[in-house]
Design an enzyme around this catalytic site. Structure first.
Site, mmCIF file in Angstrom:
data_model
loop_
_atom_site.group_PDB
_atom_site.id
_atom_site.type_symbol
_atom_site.label_atom_id
_atom_site.label_comp_id
_atom_site.label_asym_id
_atom_site.label_seq_id
_atom_site.Cartn_x
_atom_site.Cartn_y
_atom_site.Cartn_z
ATOM 1 N N SER A 137 0.833 -1.193 0.000
ATOM 2 C CA SER A 137 0.000 0.000 0.000
ATOM 3 C C SER A 137 0.874 1.251 0.000
ATOM 4 O O SER A 137 2.067 1.190 -0.341
ATOM 5 C CB SER A 137 -0.926 -0.030 1.222
ATOM 6 O OG SER A 137 -1.886 0.991 1.137
ATOM 7 N N ASN A 138 0.329 2.395 0.366
ATOM 8 C CA ASN A 138 1.113 3.630 0.448
ATOM 9 C C ASN A 138 0.609 4.459 1.629
ATOM 10 O O ASN A 138 -0.271 4.027 2.370
ATOM 11 C CB ASN A 138 1.033 4.403 -0.875
ATOM 12 C CG ASN A 138 -0.407 4.745 -1.217
ATOM 13 O OD1 ASN A 138 -1.063 5.469 -0.499
ATOM 14 N ND2 ASN A 138 -0.900 4.181 -2.316
ATOM 15 N N HIS A 139 1.157 5.658 1.779
ATOM 16 C CA HIS A 139 0.910 6.433 2.994
ATOM 17 C C HIS A 139 -0.323 7.329 2.943
ATOM 18 O O HIS A 139 -0.530 8.137 3.846
ATOM 19 C CB HIS A 139 2.125 7.323 3.294
ATOM 20 C CG HIS A 139 3.358 6.538 3.599
ATOM 21 N ND1 HIS A 139 3.473 5.764 4.726
ATOM 22 C CD2 HIS A 139 4.519 6.391 2.915
ATOM 23 C CE1 HIS A 139 4.657 5.175 4.736
ATOM 24 N NE2 HIS A 139 5.316 5.540 3.644
ATOM 25 N N ALA A 159 -4.558 7.661 -4.035
ATOM 26 C CA ALA A 159 -3.201 7.222 -4.360
ATOM 27 C C ALA A 159 -3.308 5.730 -4.690
ATOM 28 O O ALA A 159 -3.301 4.879 -3.800
ATOM 29 C CB ALA A 159 -2.273 7.464 -3.180
#
Ligand code: PMT
Length: 402
Positions: free
Chosen positions: A209-211, A277
């Site tokens: 995943s991402n932030h 995102a």
């Protein structure tokens, strides 16, 4: 501006400032609004329902149950009826209930049921207003998308002097009028917002995943809501507290799920904002069991995810407007403008990871917005709520609206 035809629930809670609610009611009614008053039981100690019923020209509602008849005051109907739920004054006690979802009277139940925007005008004594618990509750309800009308400074009923006085009724009226003026500019528009990160599963317990926290997307969703739009949100997994009742809300995990949900909605949308995102790649296979630790190295084959904005950009019809985001670390403007063309956006919002105060997780952002016409505008570092307002204002400038 008059408030003709606007339906306002005015909540009155237990505070000495409740005496100002009479004047506020008079101002709202004079401006043309239909005003339905709901009082908390403690407000009855400060002002009589007879005064407020006379001024609002409607019976004041207090308990769940109507006298003797056995009928109830339907908080769901009330919540659906109103264009705005204004609580003035809101006491520390009711504020805490709003922040925590407590629902022990008609006013708090209506708050939880309300689909309309909510505006609150706190009133309390100096030290109460400064208390970290109150501060936290105020920012919590603001994060739900409610509008907080800051208390004013001056002499307080206790004799102390400082911030805590409820905003004067005339100023509240001006805020309500301004609010409706803004709400009108996206009325009847259907808006889709993709937001948050995506999670691409590796096995039943792990993912890539991402932030992204979803803060930027949620701020945009709240701005559209407050400006009258019908807001559809497709959100990746986020930890924010959100009143999902205000939106047509769908939670998704992977890019594939986000695409499928957005694709279904796209045809009926006027505006799409792609703030998510989205992971560009996902593991080619998802292991059906938890991957065991064995060798010193572990490799995964990754395959390209669907580009949601690109695919929906191909389906864009005249009259539809697409807003993209670009999160860049180098050649920022050039890359953002490239994406504007490639993904058929009408405008693109660039946030650079190189600029402090901008990007993932923060409550602030700093953006550069490029219109297809070639015009651009840059912001300072501002709260994500302020940036969201700027984005909506820029959407209004896109040629499609002229
Ligand atoms: O959520 P926060 O913590 O508040 O952070 C906000 C944010 C930094 C995530 C947000 O402001 C932001 O920049 N979102 C877009 C991030 C991104 O994926 O940018 P990109 O340059 O990789 O993608 C360009 C555009 O295509 C974006 O509109 C993106 O949503 C879209 N896209 C990208 C890939 C993909 N597979 N599908 C897409 O729809």
């Amino acid at each position: 501006m008059d408030l003709k035809g606007k339906k306002i629930i005015l909540g009155v809670t237990g505070s000495i400032a409740a005496y100002k609610s009479a004047h506020l009611t008079r101002l709202l009614v004079k401006a043309g609004a239909e005003v339905q008053i709901i009082m908390s039981a403690s407000a009855l100690d400060f002002i009589t329902p007879l005064t407020l019923a006379t001024l609002s020209k409607r019976p004041v509602l207090v308990p769940f149950q109507k006298d003797e008849t056995g009928e109830w005051n339907n908080h769901v109907e009330l919540g659906l009826w109103a264009d705005l739920f204004l609580v003035a004054p809101i006491s520390a006690n009711t504020l805490s209930k709003f922040a925590n979802g407590l629902c022990d009277n008609l006013l708090t139940a209506t708050y939880l049921s309300a689909r309309c925007p909510v505006m609150i005008a706190p009133a309390m004594d100096l030290d109460m207003y400064q208390h970290p618990a109150v501060k936290q509750n105020l920012s919590k309800v603001a994060s739900f998308g409610n509008v907080v009308l800051d208390a004013e400074s001056g002499e307080l009923a206790s004799g102390l002097s400082g911030q805590g006085r409820m905003m004067e009724p005339e100023t509240i009226l001006a805020s309500v009028e301004k609010f409706f003026k803004k709400t009108q500019d996206f009325q009847d528009k259907k808006v889709l917002i993709t937001m948050g990160p995506t999670q691409e599963a590796l096995d039943p317990v792990r993912f890539i995943s991402n932030h992204s926290s979803g803060k930027m997307g949620l701020a945009i969703a709240n701005s559209f809501l407050n400006r009258g739009a019908d807001v559809y949100v497709v959100s990746g997994p986020i930890a924010l507290k959100v009143n999902k009742n205000h939106f047509h809300w769908q939670d998704v995990k992977s890019a594939k799920e986000m695409y499928e949900a957005s694709h279904k909605l796209h045809g009926m949308m006027d505006i799409c904002v792609f703030a998510a995102a989205v992971a560009d790649y996902a593991p080619a296979e998802i292991a059906s069991e938890k991957i065991k630790k064995s060798d010193s190295e572990l490799s995964f084959r990754m395959v390209k995810n669907v580009d949601i904005a690109l695919e929906l950009g191909k389906l864009k019809q005249p009259g539809q407007l697409h807003v993209g985001f670009a999160l860049e670390t180098e050649n920022e403007s050039e890359n953002a403008k490239g994406k504007l063309d490639k993904k058929n956006f009408d405008l693109i919002v660039l946030n650079s990871m190189k600029e402090s105060g901008a990007g993932f997780q923060l409550d602030t952002n700093r953006v550069h917005i490029f219109q297809r016409s070639g015009k651009s505008v840059s912001s300072d570092v501002e709260s994500k709520d302020t940036i969201a307002e700027l984005i909506l204002d820029q959407i209004k400038l896109a040629p499609i609206w002229v």
